[in-house]
Design a protein around this motif. Structure first.
Motif, PDB file in Angstrom:
ATOM      1  N   ARG A  69      27.971   5.693  53.634  1.00  0.00           N
ATOM      2  CA  ARG A  69      26.530   5.941  53.753  1.00  0.00           C
ATOM      3  C   ARG A  69      26.104   6.034  55.219  1.00  0.00           C
ATOM      4  NH1 ARG A  69      22.248   1.589  51.558  1.00  0.00           N
ATOM      5  NH2 ARG A  69      23.222   0.420  53.265  1.00  0.00           N
ATOM      6  N   ALA A  70      26.637   5.163  56.089  1.00  0.00           N
ATOM      7  CA  ALA A  70      26.278   5.196  57.508  1.00  0.00           C
ATOM      8  C   ALA A  70      26.685   6.519  58.148  1.00  0.00           C
ATOM      9  CB  ALA A  70      26.949   4.032  58.238  1.00  0.00           C
ATOM     10  N   ILE A  71      27.863   7.027  57.783  1.00  0.00           N
ATOM     11  CA  ILE A  71      28.313   8.313  58.349  1.00  0.00           C
ATOM     12  C   ILE A  71      27.422   9.449  57.865  1.00  0.00           C
ATOM     13  CG2 ILE A  71      30.209   9.982  58.344  1.00  0.00           C
ATOM     14  CD1 ILE A  71      32.145   7.607  58.286  1.00  0.00           C
ATOM     15  N   ALA A  72      27.065   9.439  56.582  1.00  0.00           N
ATOM     16  CA  ALA A  72      26.191  10.490  56.054  1.00  0.00           C
ATOM     17  C   ALA A  72      24.831  10.455  56.727  1.00  0.00           C
ATOM     18  CB  ALA A  72      26.054  10.336  54.542  1.00  0.00           C
ATOM     19  N   GLU A  73      24.241   9.274  56.860  1.00  0.00           N
ATOM     20  CA  GLU A  73      22.915   9.176  57.479  1.00  0.00           C
ATOM     21  C   GLU A  73      22.952   9.530  58.954  1.00  0.00           C
ATOM     22  OE1 GLU A  73      21.698   5.232  56.575  1.00  0.00           O
ATOM     23  OE2 GLU A  73      21.107   5.701  54.504  1.00  0.00           O
ATOM     24  N   ALA A  74      24.070   9.252  59.636  1.00  0.00           N
ATOM     25  CA  ALA A  74      24.183   9.638  61.049  1.00  0.00           C
ATOM     26  C   ALA A  74      24.183  11.144  61.214  1.00  0.00           C
ATOM     27  CB  ALA A  74      25.465   9.044  61.647  1.00  0.00           C
ATOM     28  N   HIS A  75      24.566  11.885  60.174  1.00  0.00           N
ATOM     29  CA  HIS A  75      24.519  13.352  60.191  1.00  0.00           C
ATOM     30  C   HIS A  75      23.183  13.879  59.672  1.00  0.00           C
ATOM     31  CE1 HIS A  75      28.919  13.062  60.684  1.00  0.00           C
ATOM     32  NE2 HIS A  75      28.860  14.302  61.131  1.00  0.00           N
ATOM     33  N   GLY A  76      22.238  12.993  59.419  1.00  0.00           N
ATOM     34  CA  GLY A  76      20.945  13.418  58.883  1.00  0.00           C
ATOM     35  C   GLY A  76      20.988  13.705  57.398  1.00  0.00           C
ATOM     36  N   GLY A  77      22.008  13.214  56.700  1.00  0.00           N
ATOM     37  CA  GLY A  77      22.142  13.455  55.262  1.00  0.00           C
ATOM     38  C   GLY A  77      22.143  12.156  54.484  1.00  0.00           C
ATOM     39  N   ARG A  78      22.751  12.190  53.311  1.00  0.00           N
ATOM     40  CA  ARG A  78      22.832  11.012  52.460  1.00  0.00           C
ATOM     41  C   ARG A  78      24.024  11.138  51.522  1.00  0.00           C
ATOM     42  NH1 ARG A  78      17.818  10.987  48.403  1.00  0.00           N
ATOM     43  NH2 ARG A  78      19.086   9.262  47.601  1.00  0.00           N
ATOM     44  N   VAL A  79      24.427  10.018  50.945  1.00  0.00           N
ATOM     45  CA  VAL A  79      25.511  10.020  49.961  1.00  0.00           C
ATOM     46  C   VAL A  79      24.897   9.797  48.577  1.00  0.00           C
ATOM     47  CG1 VAL A  79      25.957   7.562  50.322  1.00  0.00           C
ATOM     48  CG2 VAL A  79      27.720   8.997  49.303  1.00  0.00           C
ATOM     49  N   ARG A  80      25.349  10.596  47.595  1.00  0.00           N
ATOM     50  CA  ARG A  80      24.792  10.528  46.252  1.00  0.00           C
ATOM     51  C   ARG A  80      25.900  10.238  45.243  1.00  0.00           C
ATOM     52  NH1 ARG A  80      21.431  16.172  46.943  1.00  0.00           N
ATOM     53  NH2 ARG A  80      19.733  15.367  48.247  1.00  0.00           N
ATOM     54  N   LEU A  81      25.491   9.625  44.164  1.00  0.00           N
ATOM     55  CA  LEU A  81      26.408   9.327  43.065  1.00  0.00           C
ATOM     56  C   LEU A  81      25.999  10.148  41.849  1.00  0.00           C
ATOM     57  CD1 LEU A  81      28.646   7.645  41.679  1.00  0.00           C
ATOM     58  CD2 LEU A  81      26.895   5.904  41.196  1.00  0.00           C
ATOM     59  N   ARG A  82      26.977  10.855  41.286  1.00  0.00           N
ATOM     60  CA  ARG A  82      26.723  11.648  40.083  1.00  0.00           C
ATOM     61  C   ARG A  82      27.800  11.328  39.034  1.00  0.00           C
ATOM     62  NH1 ARG A  82      25.980  17.449  43.232  1.00  0.00           N
ATOM     63  NH2 ARG A  82      24.025  16.924  44.327  1.00  0.00           N
ATOM     64  N   ASP A  83      27.435  11.525  37.797  1.00  0.00           N
ATOM     65  CA  ASP A  83      28.412  11.359  36.718  1.00  0.00           C
ATOM     66  C   ASP A  83      29.369  12.542  36.703  1.00  0.00           C
ATOM     67  OD1 ASP A  83      27.270   8.984  35.936  1.00  0.00           O
ATOM     68  OD2 ASP A  83      25.880   9.966  34.538  1.00  0.00           O
ATOM     69  N   THR A  84      30.600  12.291  36.303  1.00  0.00           N
ATOM     70  CA  THR A  84      31.614  13.334  36.185  1.00  0.00           C
ATOM     71  C   THR A  84      31.752  13.706  34.717  1.00  0.00           C
ATOM     72  OG1 THR A  84      32.790  12.430  38.082  1.00  0.00           O
ATOM     73  CG2 THR A  84      34.010  13.939  36.665  1.00  0.00           C
ATOM     74  N   ALA A  85      31.772  14.981  34.462  1.00  0.00           N
ATOM     75  CA  ALA A  85      31.938  15.438  33.077  1.00  0.00           C
ATOM     76  C   ALA A  85      33.260  14.910  32.522  1.00  0.00           C
ATOM     77  CB  ALA A  85      31.910  16.965  33.022  1.00  0.00           C
ATOM     78  N   GLY A  86      33.206  14.283  31.342  1.00  0.00           N
ATOM     79  CA  GLY A  86      34.411  13.724  30.746  1.00  0.00           C
ATOM     80  C   GLY A  86      34.684  12.308  31.167  1.00  0.00           C
ATOM     81  N   GLY A  87      33.823  11.707  32.001  1.00  0.00           N
ATOM     82  CA  GLY A  87      34.006  10.329  32.449  1.00  0.00           C
ATOM     83  C   GLY A  87      34.409  10.260  33.908  1.00  0.00           C
ATOM     84  N   GLY A  88      34.016   9.197  34.551  1.00  0.00           N
ATOM     85  CA  GLY A  88      34.335   9.026  35.957  1.00  0.00           C
ATOM     86  C   GLY A  88      33.083   9.094  36.818  1.00  0.00           C
ATOM     87  N   ALA A  89      33.288   9.164  38.124  1.00  0.00           N
ATOM     88  CA  ALA A  89      32.176   9.189  39.091  1.00  0.00           C
ATOM     89  C   ALA A  89      32.452  10.252  40.145  1.00  0.00           C
ATOM     90  CB  ALA A  89      31.999   7.826  39.743  1.00  0.00           C
ATOM     91  N   THR A  90      31.369  10.865  40.609  1.00  0.00           N
ATOM     92  CA  THR A  90      31.443  11.864  41.683  1.00  0.00           C
ATOM     93  C   THR A  90      30.566  11.391  42.836  1.00  0.00           C
ATOM     94  OG1 THR A  90      31.803  13.676  40.121  1.00  0.00           O
ATOM     95  CG2 THR A  90      31.039  14.260  42.335  1.00  0.00           C
TER      96      THR A  90
END
Length: 472
Positions: free
Chosen positions: A441-462
């Motif tokens: 998250r710190a690296i993403a915010e340092a680039h002016g962005g963000r980290v997101r969590l999404r569900d993966t089709a069929g199970g899991g995390a993205t």
């Protein structure tokens, strides 16, 4: 100890000094101009009277004979009878010989001076003997400006001269009185300016005093004070700059306290484990070997915790990332190659974005590898882990998708915080301290962005690094 003079007093003193110099200069210049006007008027009057007499001498005729004047004394009498002098002016006819006190002919009237010229024999003689046609006579009783016209002699007869004298004392005194009035008015203006300047400087410097007061009240435990900002001038800009500095200091102290608290909290357990094993270690070689192995593992874990905490502390610095043009497709492929060494998984390079972006390649690689490591910890050998990147308009995304157990809904908001693990992770393989996703998250915010969590089709995390604008 030298007493410190406040900025308000210094400003007021400089203002009064400049104003005093200006007012005195104006008054002095005005006096000089008025005295010069008096000189011009006196010189003009002397020249006019002398010219009138010279013209009368040249063209005038004796009323008794009807012929030009031959007697200087009679010439002077006839001219003086026809003249009217100003209050400070004297018209005098002098007849005599050089070196002697000349006889005089003058209009019988009072002159408003201490010693009129017609009563000062010594002054008349000095004027009569002077070879100059004009001059200034300095006397204890007052200055005299004069002009003289020598009367032509007929056949070497008696010497004679017409003298016009002016006493400028009264006009000079009037000028000096005006000068004193100007000085008095200037003094009153300075007094008024003192009050106005004190009030205005106090109003202008009020934010500066607030800054000083706030700075004096700041402590490491209380950095919450801020300066009220009013207007859009330089003082308001100073207050805004000071407030911004306080914001940075507050963040820095918060990061420092957080670092110390986190380090103390997370290092306490391994230190306790190390101490306990060392205290219970016996003389058996096998037991000693096992104790050394456990202690070494805990020390390695402590080292990783410290390195991660230092990295998070460094994330507050402006030089944490150094963006430069990077080919996103090449970066994604490099991450895929490095992630394959993390474990026996079905690694897949899902897609790549063929664009150039302003990124810090090393930090992005660090974040993506951390996400890949996180995916390895939540999957088993043979399960799929996909790595890819894509671009949509001005948005750039890099992602790692696994087919593991996923993230519980109640954990989605907390897994990116320090030392927080999702419930599905408890008991999972790995000995991390719960800092990996915080680093991402710190690296993403340092680039002016963000980290997101999404569900993966069929199970899991993205996990997605959404970096927003920055590609061409």
């Amino acid at each position: 100890m030298t007493r410190r003079i406040s900025a308000r007093v210094r400003i007021l003193l400089w203002l009064l000094l400049v104003m005093a110099v200006g007012l005195v200069s104006v008054a002095t210049t005005t006096r000089s101009i008025l005295l010069r006007d008096v000189d011009h008027r006196v010189n003009g009057l002397l020249a006019q009277e002398a010219g009138e007499f010279a013209n009368f001498e040249e063209r005038g005729v004796d009323p008794e004979t009807g012929r030009p004047f031959t007697d200087p004394a009679r010439l002077l009498r006839e001219f003086l009878v026809r003249q009217y002098a100003d209050p400070d002016e004297e018209l005098i006819g002098l007849v005599g010989r050089p070196g002697s006190t000349p006889a005089q002919f003058s209009q019988p009237r009072d002159i408003p001076v201490a010693l009129p010229l017609h009563e000062d024999a010594d002054a008349r003689r000095r004027i009569f003997d002077s070879p100059d046609p004009t001059g200034t006579l300095h006397r204890a009783s007052g200055e005299v400006r004069w002009a003289k016209v020598a009367v032509a002699r007929a056949g070497g007869g008696t010497e004679a001269a017409f003298v016009v004298a002016f006493h400028p004392g009264r006009e000079q005194a009037a000028v000096n009185e005006e000068f004193r009035i100007l000085l008095a008015i200037s003094g009153v203006a300075l007094l008024m300016m003192t009050g106005v300047g004190w009030a205005v400087s106090g109003r202008i410097l009020k934010p500066v005093r607030l800054v000083r007061t706030a700075a004096a009240q700041l402590t490491e435990q209380d950095l919450t004070r801020r300066i009220p900002v009013h207007g859009r001038d330089d003082i308001a800009a100073l207050a805004e700059t000071f407030n911004a500095m306080l914001d940075r200091l507050e963040r820095a102290f918060a990061a420092q306290r957080e670092f110390v608290d986190d380090a103390g909290h997370e290092l306490r357990t391994p230190i306790t484990i190390v101490r306990g094993h060392l205290e219970l270690m016996g003389d058996d070689p096998a037991e000693r070997e096992e104790t050394i192995r456990l202690v070494t593992d805990e020390l390695d874990r402590m080292s990783r915790i410290v390195e991660d905490l230092l990295l998070l502390a460094k994330a507050e610095r402006p030089d944490f990332v150094t963006p430069e043009p990077v080919q996103l497709a090449e970066l994604t492929a490099d991450v895929y190659v490095k992630a394959r060494t993390l474990g026996e998984r079905d690694w897949q390079l899902a897609e790549v974005a063929d664009v150039e972006a302003e990124l810090d390649a090393q930090r992005i690689t660090q974040a993506m590898v951390q996400l890949a490591q996180n995916a390895v910890q939540h999957t088993t050998p043979g399960q799929a882990v996909r790595i890819g990147s894509r671009a949509d308009g001005t948005a750039i995304e890099l992602y790692v998708a696994d087919s593991g157990c996923g993230v519980q809904a109640q954990d989605a908001d907390v897994i990116f915080e320090r030392f927080r693990r999702g419930t599905s992770r408890r008991g999972a393989r790995g000995s991390g301290a719960g800092l990996g996703l915080s680093i991402v998250r710190a690296i993403a915010e340092a680039h002016g962005g963000r980290v997101r969590l999404r569900d993966t089709a069929g199970g899991g995390a993205t996990f997605v690094l959404a970096l927003g604008e920055g590609h061409t």
